[in-house]
Design an enzyme around this catalytic site. Structure first.
Site, PDB file in Angstrom:
ATOM      1  N   THR A 198      -8.523   6.583  -2.542  1.00  8.88           N
ATOM      2  CA  THR A 198      -9.905   6.135  -2.802  1.00  8.88           C
ATOM      3  C   THR A 198     -10.873   7.299  -2.621  1.00  8.88           C
ATOM      4  O   THR A 198     -11.973   7.279  -3.175  1.00  8.88           O
ATOM      5  CB  THR A 198     -10.308   4.974  -1.874  1.00  8.88           C
ATOM      6  OG1 THR A 198      -9.915   5.287  -0.536  1.00  8.88           O
ATOM      7  CG2 THR A 198      -9.662   3.682  -2.303  1.00  8.88           C
TER       8      THR A 198
ATOM      9  N   HIS B  26       0.797  -1.235   0.000  1.00  5.72           N
ATOM     10  CA  HIS B  26       0.000   0.000   0.000  1.00  5.72           C
ATOM     11  C   HIS B  26       0.824   1.277   0.000  1.00  5.72           C
ATOM     12  O   HIS B  26       0.240   2.356   0.051  1.00  5.72           O
ATOM     13  CB  HIS B  26      -0.913   0.038   1.229  1.00  5.72           C
ATOM     14  CG  HIS B  26      -2.144  -0.787   1.087  1.00  5.72           C
ATOM     15  ND1 HIS B  26      -3.286  -0.325   0.465  1.00  5.72           N
ATOM     16  CD2 HIS B  26      -2.430  -2.045   1.483  1.00  5.72           C
ATOM     17  CE1 HIS B  26      -4.214  -1.269   0.485  1.00  5.72           C
ATOM     18  NE2 HIS B  26      -3.716  -2.318   1.093  1.00  5.72           N
TER      19      HIS B  26
ATOM     20  N   LYS C 176       0.827  14.479   0.896  1.00  6.07           N
ATOM     21  CA  LYS C 176      -0.513  14.793   0.371  1.00  6.07           C
ATOM     22  C   LYS C 176      -0.659  16.287   0.054  1.00  6.07           C
ATOM     23  O   LYS C 176      -1.644  16.716  -0.527  1.00  6.07           O
ATOM     24  CB  LYS C 176      -1.593  14.319   1.352  1.00  6.07           C
ATOM     25  CG  LYS C 176      -1.635  12.785   1.444  1.00  6.07           C
ATOM     26  CD  LYS C 176      -2.647  12.298   2.462  1.00  6.07           C
ATOM     27  CE  LYS C 176      -2.631  10.801   2.668  1.00  6.07           C
ATOM     28  NZ  LYS C 176      -3.230  10.019   1.573  1.00  6.07           N
TER      29      LYS C 176
ATOM     30  N   LYS D 229      -8.326  14.271   3.785  1.00  7.60           N
ATOM     31  CA  LYS D 229      -7.507  13.050   3.834  1.00  7.60           C
ATOM     32  C   LYS D 229      -6.571  13.207   5.030  1.00  7.60           C
ATOM     33  O   LYS D 229      -6.508  14.282   5.634  1.00  7.60           O
ATOM     34  CB  LYS D 229      -6.720  12.833   2.539  1.00  7.60           C
ATOM     35  CG  LYS D 229      -5.990  14.077   2.035  1.00  7.60           C
ATOM     36  CD  LYS D 229      -5.360  13.851   0.669  1.00  7.60           C
ATOM     37  CE  LYS D 229      -6.357  13.916  -0.453  1.00  7.60           C
ATOM     38  NZ  LYS D 229      -6.599  12.663  -1.127  1.00  7.60           N
ATOM     39  N   ARG D 230      -5.846  12.149   5.367  1.00  6.57           N
ATOM     40  CA  ARG D 230      -4.861  12.271   6.445  1.00  6.57           C
ATOM     41  C   ARG D 230      -3.952  13.464   6.183  1.00  6.57           C
ATOM     42  O   ARG D 230      -3.611  13.751   5.034  1.00  6.57           O
ATOM     43  CB  ARG D 230      -3.996  11.007   6.521  1.00  6.57           C
ATOM     44  CG  ARG D 230      -4.660   9.822   7.183  1.00  6.57           C
ATOM     45  CD  ARG D 230      -3.693   8.649   7.321  1.00  6.57           C
ATOM     46  NE  ARG D 230      -3.102   8.260   6.043  1.00  6.57           N
ATOM     47  CZ  ARG D 230      -1.799   8.222   5.799  1.00  6.57           C
ATOM     48  NH1 ARG D 230      -0.923   8.563   6.728  1.00  6.57           N
ATOM     49  NH2 ARG D 230      -1.345   7.833   4.611  1.00  6.57           N
TER      50      ARG D 230
END
Length: 778
Positions: free
Chosen positions: A612, A313, A510, A504-505
């Protein structure tokens, strides 16, 4: 007291699942009252809203239990191959509404609860999220369970029922503060304990080799700081005992061991390792086969490899697990011996194929030498599995040619891609019934279990009525979410503004910081020329930072600090708002995603394995601004790159920049708007009470930013200008939205699980449904 439904709401309620039968409604009411009295031992005089939620949960659960037992009976009698999905995280969210939607009970429950003078939505809001995960990996596991059930696979999820979920996030003076998530404090109606299946799990001890074989001896009680490793062993030890018990007793209700030979084990059992956290399943299965079942080593190894498969992942090296050998020596001594033996045979094999290549042996070893000898769990997974997969095409290529390059050269046939997906039941039908209804009116209900049918919308992209309906549903969702924000956060937003969402985290890769720089740039442009027309935006950023991750916590503080200045500047007015969505979780995602206009997926190319959230936004009618990273690449391929806002460096550009050497100051010196924004952050414009608050953050961006925020700034800001331009043409915007929805069918977890089933587990999905519990068995 429940409010009467509007005509529009009634229409939606009727068309999504047909009218609820009067008998169904009466049965739900009767069951609800029975549980209120006999399960909760309350009457309407003393019952609280939580009691009403629990009474409804038990009512719905009753419908589940009969089917569940019938399904188990069917599996025990047919003895199909079982799939065991091992994950340390299952981010399930709430269960009540999901169960009603999947069992087709929502209308009957809604009507029954309305007749009882209660509000179904209020009761649903009483449920705690089961937050047994951190983010994408855990939520993926939850979507996979939904798809496995939908596809009729004999599949089981094995994880840990943590006493506390992921922390609740509070924002205090702009900073994240963690509070314990005591999600079980009122009990959990969706679980059934099985104390009769309690099993021992052994830690510590020492190993004794004798003529009879290998024996583990206990030496001390459970103590120490190795909690995570204990959790990882705990889950695989308990799981494998259960798996072997089920393998041995094939027929339903039979407790006597039927199978004594393990020859057929890989034909009856598939174990999928969700990342490296359950990697200990490999040495644990070897231990059981060799030490307990007395299978010889080579045969045991063959069985283990054929049974296990591994999903990778992440490509970030710091996220790959490496455990100190010293910890294993103390905690799991027998497993350390087994790992050494696995590694020795593996290295012997490599040495025979590549004689004299000592460096290759070092790179491929499970044991990493150095000051602290460590066990590389990813290497153990690759060696001990018959299949290894990435979770998006671009990620799987990186896995083959970078992360596990040596292993790919050794066994190329082992490596596969399985692009992630999401369940359309939760992420469309449940969270966005208005959009689901609009789609059903055009193409029927088939897309809920075959999402590729959304392509039937493509010929309707220019249909005026569809354009109007899709835009109207989006506006209704935005108005509803605006009301939620005002109620929960005390924040007033303009529902006519563009909802620009980045959830998101919180992590450097990110690139929430890139978003922040764009916000500051917009702010500066408004201040510079207040008379100019600007597209109003509400920028929403949400997500949790790991408690020990200093930089991620600084990013949250920066977002809230920018919001404090921007939101209170009278010159800006309603043109720009910045909101940090506190305590982002599954149930909040279900509210914000249907309301979003723009979805931010802006990680540095080559860092996000798949994502996702990107798929959820696409399915719910948001347009994507993103880099060519993770599943964004395939989304652009499906919908056409011209229907997404793609910008920035590609993977090969990032690699070229790494070779050349990334110099952030070049961009800082060359781009005046970037320099102005960075200087404002640096000199305390957004933190007047503590001017050096963001010193570390700016130092990182200028001197050691692994994720190259400045390199993509110019392209990102230009791309955002294109977003503004299109947003001013609502009809063209909505056409792109419809195109995206129509092309999102690939990203169903049903498709993903079908591929796992056929390519890795060797089973075929089935549409056969278990008989209704009310019918007599054959």
């Amino acid at each position: 007291m429940a409010k009467p439904l509007t005509d529009g709401e009634r229409r939606k309620q009727i068309s999504v699942r047909g009218l609820a039968g009067l008998g169904d409604v009466a049965e739900v009411r009767k069951s609800f009252n029975r549980h209120l009295h006999f399960t909760l031992v309350k009457d309407r005089n003393v019952a609280t809203r939580r009691d009403y939620y629990l009474a409804l949960a038990h009512t719905v659960r009753d419908h589940l239990v009969g089917r569940w037992i019938r399904t188990q009976q069917h599996y025990y009698e047919r003895d199909p191959k079982r799939i065991y999905y091992l994950s340390l995280e299952f981010y399930m969210g709430r269960t009540l509404q999901n169960t009603m939607v999947n069992l087709g009970l929502q209308n009957a429950c809604d009507e029954a609860i309305y007749q009882l003078g209660l509000d179904l939505e209020e009761l649903e809001e009483m449920e705690e999220d089961a937050g047994l995960g951190n983010g994408g990996l855990g939520r993926l596991a939850a979507c996979f369970l939904d798809s496995m059930a939908t596809l009729g696979l004999a599949a089981y999820g094995y994880g840990i029922r943590y006493e506390f979920g992921i922390f609740n996030q509070k924002i205090v003076n702009g900073w994240q503060v963690e509070e314990a998530d005591d999600w079980l404090r009122y009990g959990n109606p969706w679980e059934k304990a099985r104390p009769e299946y309690t099993l021992p799990v052994h830690f510590y001890g020492r190993v004794e080799h004798s003529a009879e074989g290998v024996r583990w001896l206990d030496t001390q009680f459970f103590e120490g700081k190795e909690l995570r490793l204990k959790q990882e062993y705990f889950v695989v030890a308990a799981t494998l005992q259960d798996v072997i018990r089920r393998f041995k007793s094939a027929k339903f209700g039979c407790r006597d061991p039927v199978r004594t030979s393990f020859d057929t084990f890989p034909d009856k059992v598939a174990i999928q390792l969700n990342d490296t956290h359950p990697a200990l399943a490999i040495p644990e299965l070897m231990r059981i086969l060799v030490d307990v079942e007395k299978v010889d080593w080579d045969k045991a190894w063959d069985i283990t490899k054929k049974t296990c498969a591994y999903t990778n992942h992440t490509v970030l090296p710091e996220a790959l697990e490496r455990w100190p050998v010293s910890m294993f020596e103390k905690l799991l001594p027998r497993h350390l011996e087994i790992i050494y033996a696995i590694n020795q045979r593996h290295l012997d094999h490599v040495a025979a194929l590549f004689p004299g290549d000592v460096d290759r042996l070092r790179r491929m070893s499970v044991i990493e030498e150095g000051d602290c000898k460590r066990i590389n769990m990813a290497h153990l997974c690759v060696i001990g599995s018959h299949a290894v997969n990435g979770v998006a095409r671009i990620h799987s290529e990186i896995v083959k040619h970078s992360v596990f390059k040596d292993f790919y050269e050794l066994e190329p046939e082992k490596f596969q891609n399985k692009t992630n997906g999401i369940t359309p039941r939760r992420w469309l039908l449940l969270c966005n019934p208005g959009l689901a209804d609009t789609i059903m009116e055009r193409i029927g209900e088939g897309f809920l279990t075959d999402l590729s049918q959304l392509r039937k919308l493509l010929p309707l992209v220019n249909d005026e009525a569809l354009i109007r309906d899709v835009a109207q549903v989006k506006q209704e969702n935005k108005v509803k979410f605006s009301a939620f924000l005002e109620k929960e956060y005390g924040v007033k937003v303009n529902p006519a503004s563009m909802f620009d969402v980045h959830v998101k985290r919180i992590h450097e890769y990110k690139r929430q910081l890139l978003n922040c720089l764009h916000v500051v740039t917009l702010y500066n442009r408004i201040k510079k020329d207040p008379g100019q027309a600007f597209v109003p935006r509400t920028v929403m950023i949400g997500g949790k930072a790991a408690p020990g991750y200093h930089m991620a916590k600084m990013i949250i503080k920066l977002v809230t600090s920018i919001g404090d200045i921007v939101n209170h500047d009278p010159v800006v007015g309603g043109r720009l708002k910045v909101i940090f969505l506190e305590n982002y979780r599954v149930s909040l995602a279900e509210k914000v995603i249907p309301a979003a206009d723009l979805s931010q997926q802006i990680s540095t190319a080559g860092t996000e394995a798949s994502g996702t959230g990107n798929m959820k936004f696409m399915l719910n009618g948001a347009l994507t601004i993103g880099t060519m990273d993770g599943a964004n690449v395939e989304m652009a391929e499906e919908a056409g790159a011209e229907n997404l806002f793609i910008f920035g460096l590609r993977v090969e550009d990032v690699e070229a920049l790494d070779r050349k050497g990334y110099n952030a100051r070049e961009y800082y010196e060359r781009l005046p708007e970037l320099r102005q924004a960075v200087d404002q952050i640096s000199n305390g414009f957004f933190s007047p009470r503590k001017p050096d608050c963001f010193k570390d953050l700016v130092d990182m961006l200028l001197n050691h930013d692994r994720f190259k925020v400045f390199a993509d700034y110019e392209a990102y800001v230009a791309c955002q200008a294109r977003v503004d331009q299109l947003y001013q043409d609502p009809k063209e915007w909505t056409k792109k939205v419809i195109r995206n929805i129509a092309c999102s069918g690939k990203f169903s977890s049903d498709r993903t699980i079908t591929e796992y089933a056929r390519d890795i587990w060797g089973v075929e999905p089935s549409a056969q449904q278990a008989q209704a519990p009310s019918l007599p068995r054959d």
